[in-house]
Write an enzyme that holds these catalytic residues in place. Structure first.
Site, PDB file in Angstrom:
ATOM      1  CB  CYS A  67      -9.168   2.119   4.297  1.00  0.00           C
ATOM      2  SG  CYS A  67     -10.371   3.457   4.112  1.00  0.00           S
ATOM      3  N   GLY A  68      -7.723   3.433   2.271  1.00  0.00           N
ATOM      4  CA  GLY A  68      -7.265   4.311   1.201  1.00  0.00           C
ATOM      5  C   GLY A  68      -7.656   5.762   1.390  1.00  0.00           C
TER       6      GLY A  68
END
Length: 120
Positions: A82-83
């Site tokens: 993810c981020g």
């Protein structure tokens, strides 16, 4: 982004139950396991703005619903990012609870990967 203590506690609990690698290890892992899938669990808009080349998008909000149709082999290596590695840690924990046996969270996520991996 600053996260709440409650969210961080949830992520820490998940991290105690899952496998993680540093973003710098991902390229070697994918080369060693050609059947592995790289899954971006960020929001659609984040994925559209840029992602690791070859990554498949299955958002965290739907991964539990859609994973079996897209990846029915529960022994297939699945690398999630993810981020920064928080949401993907939660998604990895959920997939393990669903019976997936080789789920790995990529710690550092997109923020680290975009510096070291080919992107689209």
């Amino acid at each position: 982004m600053e996260h709440s203590p409650e969210f961080l506690a949830l992520v820490d609990a998940a991290r105690a139950r899952i496998r993680e690698i540093d973003a710098s290890e991902l390229a070697v892992r994918l080369t060693d396991a050609p059947d592995a899938a790289l899954i971006d669990v960020r929001e659609e808009s984040e994925y559209a703005a840029g992602h690791v080349q070859g990554a498949e998008h299955i958002g965290k909000g739907v991964i539990e619903r859609d994973i079996v149709a897209k990846h029915p082999d529960k022994t297939q290596p699945l690398y999630l990012y993810c981020g920064g590695g928080y949401r993907s840690a939660l998604a990895a924990d959920a997939l393990q609870q669903m019976g997936y046996t080789h789920v790995v969270n990529v710690d550092g996520g997109w923020r680290a990967l975009r510096e070291i991996m080919p992107t689209e």
